[in-house]
Scaffold this motif. Structure first.
Motif, PDB file in Angstrom:
ATOM      1  N   LYS A  88      -7.249   3.620   6.368  1.00  0.00           N
ATOM      2  CA  LYS A  88      -6.758   4.028   7.765  1.00  0.00           C
ATOM      3  C   LYS A  88      -6.235   2.708   8.576  1.00  0.00           C
ATOM      4  O   LYS A  88      -5.696   3.086   9.606  1.00  0.00           O
ATOM      5  CB  LYS A  88      -8.028   4.298   8.665  1.00  0.00           C
ATOM      6  CG  LYS A  88      -9.116   5.228   7.898  1.00  0.00           C
ATOM      7  CD  LYS A  88     -10.373   5.199   8.468  1.00  0.00           C
ATOM      8  CE  LYS A  88     -11.229   6.390   7.895  1.00  0.00           C
ATOM      9  NZ  LYS A  88     -12.918   6.287   8.206  1.00  0.00           N
ATOM     10  N   MET A  89      -5.770   1.943   7.890  1.00  0.00           N
ATOM     11  CA  MET A  89      -5.070   0.495   8.434  1.00  0.00           C
ATOM     12  C   MET A  89      -3.631   0.896   8.342  1.00  0.00           C
ATOM     13  O   MET A  89      -3.025   1.330   7.641  1.00  0.00           O
ATOM     14  CB  MET A  89      -5.620  -0.558   7.781  1.00  0.00           C
ATOM     15  CG  MET A  89      -6.918  -1.036   7.995  1.00  0.00           C
ATOM     16  SD  MET A  89      -7.239  -2.567   6.824  1.00  0.00           S
ATOM     17  CE  MET A  89      -8.977  -2.899   7.191  1.00  0.00           C
ATOM     18  N   ASN A  90      -2.916   0.331   9.373  1.00  0.00           N
ATOM     19  CA  ASN A  90      -1.560   0.326   9.364  1.00  0.00           C
ATOM     20  C   ASN A  90      -0.865  -0.605   8.406  1.00  0.00           C
ATOM     21  O   ASN A  90      -1.117  -1.594   8.180  1.00  0.00           O
ATOM     22  CB  ASN A  90      -1.107  -0.243  10.898  1.00  0.00           C
ATOM     23  CG  ASN A  90       0.462  -0.147  10.704  1.00  0.00           C
ATOM     24  OD1 ASN A  90       1.231   0.824  10.389  1.00  0.00           O
ATOM     25  ND2 ASN A  90       1.151  -1.282  11.332  1.00  0.00           N
ATOM     26  N   ASN A  91       0.106   0.023   7.694  1.00  0.00           N
ATOM     27  CA  ASN A  91       0.770  -0.720   6.466  1.00  0.00           C
ATOM     28  C   ASN A  91       2.184  -0.571   6.643  1.00  0.00           C
ATOM     29  O   ASN A  91       3.115   0.227   6.065  1.00  0.00           O
ATOM     30  CB  ASN A  91       0.436  -0.370   5.128  1.00  0.00           C
ATOM     31  CG  ASN A  91       0.760  -1.092   4.125  1.00  0.00           C
ATOM     32  OD1 ASN A  91       1.635  -2.012   4.203  1.00  0.00           O
ATOM     33  ND2 ASN A  91       0.148  -1.290   2.879  1.00  0.00           N
ATOM     34  N   ALA A  92       2.912  -1.312   7.567  1.00  0.00           N
ATOM     35  CA  ALA A  92       4.377  -1.477   7.672  1.00  0.00           C
ATOM     36  C   ALA A  92       5.312  -1.926   6.834  1.00  0.00           C
ATOM     37  O   ALA A  92       6.490  -1.703   6.951  1.00  0.00           O
ATOM     38  CB  ALA A  92       4.589  -2.252   9.037  1.00  0.00           C
ATOM     39  N   THR A  93       4.811  -2.706   5.721  1.00  0.00           N
ATOM     40  CA  THR A  93       5.814  -3.544   4.864  1.00  0.00           C
ATOM     41  C   THR A  93       6.439  -2.186   3.847  1.00  0.00           C
ATOM     42  O   THR A  93       5.665  -1.285   3.339  1.00  0.00           O
ATOM     43  CB  THR A  93       5.074  -4.063   3.850  1.00  0.00           C
ATOM     44  OG1 THR A  93       4.248  -5.081   4.778  1.00  0.00           O
ATOM     45  CG2 THR A  93       5.841  -5.004   3.043  1.00  0.00           C
ATOM     46  N   SER A  94       7.670  -2.280   3.785  1.00  0.00           N
ATOM     47  CA  SER A  94       8.201  -1.135   3.023  1.00  0.00           C
ATOM     48  C   SER A  94       7.998  -1.128   1.456  1.00  0.00           C
ATOM     49  O   SER A  94       7.539  -2.312   1.148  1.00  0.00           O
ATOM     50  CB  SER A  94       9.762  -1.444   3.109  1.00  0.00           C
ATOM     51  OG  SER A  94      10.329  -2.502   2.663  1.00  0.00           O
ATOM     52  N   TYR A  95       7.968  -0.220   0.728  1.00  0.00           N
ATOM     53  CA  TYR A  95       7.766  -0.042  -0.880  1.00  0.00           C
ATOM     54  C   TYR A  95       8.427  -1.222  -1.521  1.00  0.00           C
ATOM     55  O   TYR A  95       8.161  -1.793  -2.460  1.00  0.00           O
ATOM     56  CB  TYR A  95       7.666   1.104  -1.222  1.00  0.00           C
ATOM     57  CG  TYR A  95       7.122   1.358  -2.434  1.00  0.00           C
ATOM     58  CD1 TYR A  95       5.654   1.185  -2.861  1.00  0.00           C
ATOM     59  CD2 TYR A  95       8.013   1.697  -3.594  1.00  0.00           C
ATOM     60  CE1 TYR A  95       5.310   1.269  -4.173  1.00  0.00           C
ATOM     61  CE2 TYR A  95       7.399   1.811  -4.838  1.00  0.00           C
ATOM     62  CZ  TYR A  95       6.261   1.626  -5.128  1.00  0.00           C
ATOM     63  OH  TYR A  95       5.705   1.637  -6.720  1.00  0.00           O
ATOM     64  N   SER A  96       9.690  -1.214  -1.182  1.00  0.00           N
ATOM     65  CA  SER A  96      10.784  -1.777  -1.777  1.00  0.00           C
ATOM     66  C   SER A  96      10.492  -3.344  -1.650  1.00  0.00           C
ATOM     67  O   SER A  96      10.524  -4.200  -2.699  1.00  0.00           O
ATOM     68  CB  SER A  96      12.084  -1.591  -1.314  1.00  0.00           C
ATOM     69  OG  SER A  96      12.103  -2.132   0.070  1.00  0.00           O
ATOM     70  N   THR A  97       9.965  -3.898  -0.413  1.00  0.00           N
ATOM     71  CA  THR A  97       9.546  -5.156  -0.232  1.00  0.00           C
ATOM     72  C   THR A  97       8.309  -5.581  -1.107  1.00  0.00           C
ATOM     73  O   THR A  97       8.279  -6.748  -1.670  1.00  0.00           O
ATOM     74  CB  THR A  97       9.412  -5.405   1.172  1.00  0.00           C
ATOM     75  OG1 THR A  97      10.366  -5.067   1.882  1.00  0.00           O
ATOM     76  CG2 THR A  97       8.842  -6.886   1.289  1.00  0.00           C
ATOM     77  N   LYS A  98       7.259  -4.570  -1.319  1.00  0.00           N
ATOM     78  CA  LYS A  98       6.166  -4.773  -2.176  1.00  0.00           C
ATOM     79  C   LYS A  98       6.429  -5.016  -3.615  1.00  0.00           C
ATOM     80  O   LYS A  98       6.032  -5.806  -4.047  1.00  0.00           O
ATOM     81  CB  LYS A  98       5.262  -3.543  -1.864  1.00  0.00           C
ATOM     82  CG  LYS A  98       4.484  -3.478  -0.396  1.00  0.00           C
ATOM     83  CD  LYS A  98       3.792  -2.265  -0.312  1.00  0.00           C
ATOM     84  CE  LYS A  98       3.255  -1.836   0.899  1.00  0.00           C
ATOM     85  NZ  LYS A  98       2.490  -0.706   1.272  1.00  0.00           N
ATOM     86  N   LYS A  99       7.557  -4.058  -4.043  1.00  0.00           N
ATOM     87  CA  LYS A  99       7.731  -4.403  -5.389  1.00  0.00           C
ATOM     88  C   LYS A  99       8.667  -5.500  -5.623  1.00  0.00           C
ATOM     89  O   LYS A  99       8.445  -6.276  -6.970  1.00  0.00           O
ATOM     90  CB  LYS A  99       9.017  -2.820  -5.685  1.00  0.00           C
ATOM     91  CG  LYS A  99       8.244  -1.799  -6.152  1.00  0.00           C
ATOM     92  CD  LYS A  99       9.363  -0.564  -6.202  1.00  0.00           C
ATOM     93  CE  LYS A  99       9.984  -0.907  -7.591  1.00  0.00           C
ATOM     94  NZ  LYS A  99      10.994   0.160  -7.716  1.00  0.00           N
ATOM     95  N   GLU A 100       9.571  -5.994  -4.703  1.00  0.00           N
ATOM     96  CA  GLU A 100       9.995  -7.269  -4.893  1.00  0.00           C
ATOM     97  C   GLU A 100       8.989  -8.552  -5.123  1.00  0.00           C
ATOM     98  O   GLU A 100       9.082  -9.444  -5.798  1.00  0.00           O
ATOM     99  CB  GLU A 100      10.996  -7.516  -3.662  1.00  0.00           C
ATOM    100  CG  GLU A 100      11.708  -8.698  -3.881  1.00  0.00           C
ATOM    101  CD  GLU A 100      12.743  -8.771  -5.207  1.00  0.00           C
ATOM    102  OE1 GLU A 100      13.058 -10.044  -5.559  1.00  0.00           O
ATOM    103  OE2 GLU A 100      13.122  -7.621  -5.778  1.00  0.00           O
ATOM    104  N   ARG A 101       8.097  -8.273  -4.128  1.00  0.00           N
ATOM    105  CA  ARG A 101       6.992  -9.442  -3.939  1.00  0.00           C
ATOM    106  C   ARG A 101       5.993  -9.507  -5.298  1.00  0.00           C
ATOM    107  O   ARG A 101       5.730 -10.304  -5.928  1.00  0.00           O
ATOM    108  CB  ARG A 101       5.990  -8.997  -2.796  1.00  0.00           C
ATOM    109  CG  ARG A 101       6.690  -9.462  -1.551  1.00  0.00           C
ATOM    110  CD  ARG A 101       5.791  -9.091  -0.421  1.00  0.00           C
ATOM    111  NE  ARG A 101       6.417  -9.338   1.071  1.00  0.00           N
ATOM    112  CZ  ARG A 101       5.757  -9.096   2.239  1.00  0.00           C
ATOM    113  NH1 ARG A 101       4.721  -8.761   2.066  1.00  0.00           N
ATOM    114  NH2 ARG A 101       6.288  -9.501   3.409  1.00  0.00           N
TER     115      ARG A 101
END
Length: 374
Positions: A280-293
């Motif tokens: 239920k929490m906000n998750n503003a990080t883009s999926y492409s950024t997550k993949k790069e990390r």
């Protein structure tokens, strides 16, 4: 694939089990009506009876009973050199991302004598390694004779006295319950493997607080430093892209990886789990950024794994025979620090401890040469 198989062979029964089955049982039956039985992990010992009922009544079954400690009495004791023994199940922690409390219930601990009796039995079946298992294994709290408290340390002390058992491991450890009493076991018990899995999840105190992990990075590092004195290798879990994670939090995770130099890591991008607070929490990080990390930390983690492997070359280790490779050219076993080593098969099936020397490390695969059998 399962639908295609079922269409070709209608008499085949398809059974789905595990945490997902508990959480999505009805949805799975609606989406995949060809599934015959869906059951949670707490009910796996009932599979034979459920199969009979399905065959006789020709009905689908969706069963998720509450936790039953009796299920452990139905374990299949095949002859393996290494054997998992569940000592507890469930978790009381309610980390905000985790479905275990919802699917496996509160922590339940097995009878102390039942556990030790199993180990003694297995030791007579040529089992050499015991792996104590629990979602929060180091928080084991048992009772002897209805009044004496027991813990993980006491179980390990007892198993240590069983002659034929050569190695002991335990997973999974929650850092919050990794007490000094447990840490000191690595200095006192020679049979205890020189490796431990301690999920850190994030290097940021902010993220750990949101996760409700119950510890801070300094607490984790303090325990790691104790283990490093005994050259214990440490593996971990890391979640990338958790809600509220920013670049500063990510850099802190990189810092803890560089400090600890984890032996291995199960790292993955955060994925929402139904009925958890984090979903239920906000998750503003883009999926492409997550993949790069994720890519960045996996490259870093693989670097340390490669360094550890190369440092093992020309060093001697005790390994426990595990199996013969698929191509029959090698036998395989594990070192004290939980590394799989291949040894050229001399056609003699070995079921004891072997003293070996590591001769090569290639693509994170180790090859050894037998010095002698123990």
């Amino acid at each position: 694939k399962l639908k295609f198989i079922k269409k070709k062979k209608k008499d085949i029964l398809i059974i789905i089990t595990g945490c997902l089955a508990t959480q999505e049982g009805k949805n799975l039956h609606n989406k995949f009506p060809f599934i015959n039985i869906i059951i949670g992990p707490n009910t796996i010992h009932k599979i034979p009876n459920l199969i009979n009922k399905t065959i006789i009544n020709n009905k689908k079954i969706n069963k998720n009973l509450t936790f039953e400690i009796d299920k452990f009495k139905y374990m299949n004791y095949e002859k393996f050199s290494s054997f998992f023994i569940p000592i507890s199940e469930g978790c009381n922690r309610h980390c905000t991302y985790c479905i275990v409390p919802h699917t496996r219930g509160k922590e339940k601990n097995r009878n102390f004598y039942e556990i030790i009796t199993e180990v003694i039995f297995l030791s007579k079946q040529n089992t050499k390694e015991i792996i104590l298992l629990g979602q929060n294994v180091n928080n084991f709290k048992g009772i002897i004779k209805k009044k004496y408290k027991t813990n993980l340390a006491l179980i390990i002390y007892y198993i240590n006295e069983i002659k034929n058992i050569k190695r002991i491991r335990f997973i999974t450890s929650h850092p919050l319950f990794l007490s000094n009493k447990i840490l000191q076991l690595f200095f006192k018990i020679k049979k205890l493997a020189k490796s431990i899995h301690i999920p850190i999840q994030s290097g940021s105190n902010k993220i750990l607080k949101i996760m409700k992990r119950g510890y801070k990075i300094d607490d984790y590092i303090e325990k790691i430093n104790i283990l490093k004195k005994k050259n214990i290798t440490i593996s971990t879990d890391i979640i990338i892209g958790f809600p509220e994670e920013n670049n500063e939090d990510f850099i802190k995770t990189i810092s803890i990886i560089k400090y600890t130099k984890f032996d291995k890591s199960y790292s993955f991008i955060y994925n929402k789990r139904k009925n958890t607070l984090a979903s239920k929490m906000n998750n503003a990080t883009s999926y492409s950024t997550k993949k790069e990390r994720l890519k960045i930390i996996q490259i870093l983690l693989n670097k340390y794994t490669t360094i550890i492997n190369k440092n093992m070359i020309n060093k001697k280790y005790n390994i426990l025979y595990s199996k013969i490779s698929k191509n029959k050219k090698y036998i395989e076993g594990k070192t004290e620090n939980n590394r799989i080593v291949k040894i050229k098969n001399n056609k003699n099936k070995i079921k004891n401890k072997i003293k070996i020397i590591i001769i090569t490390s290639k693509n994170n695969s180790l090859e050894g040469k037998i010095i002698w059998k123990i």
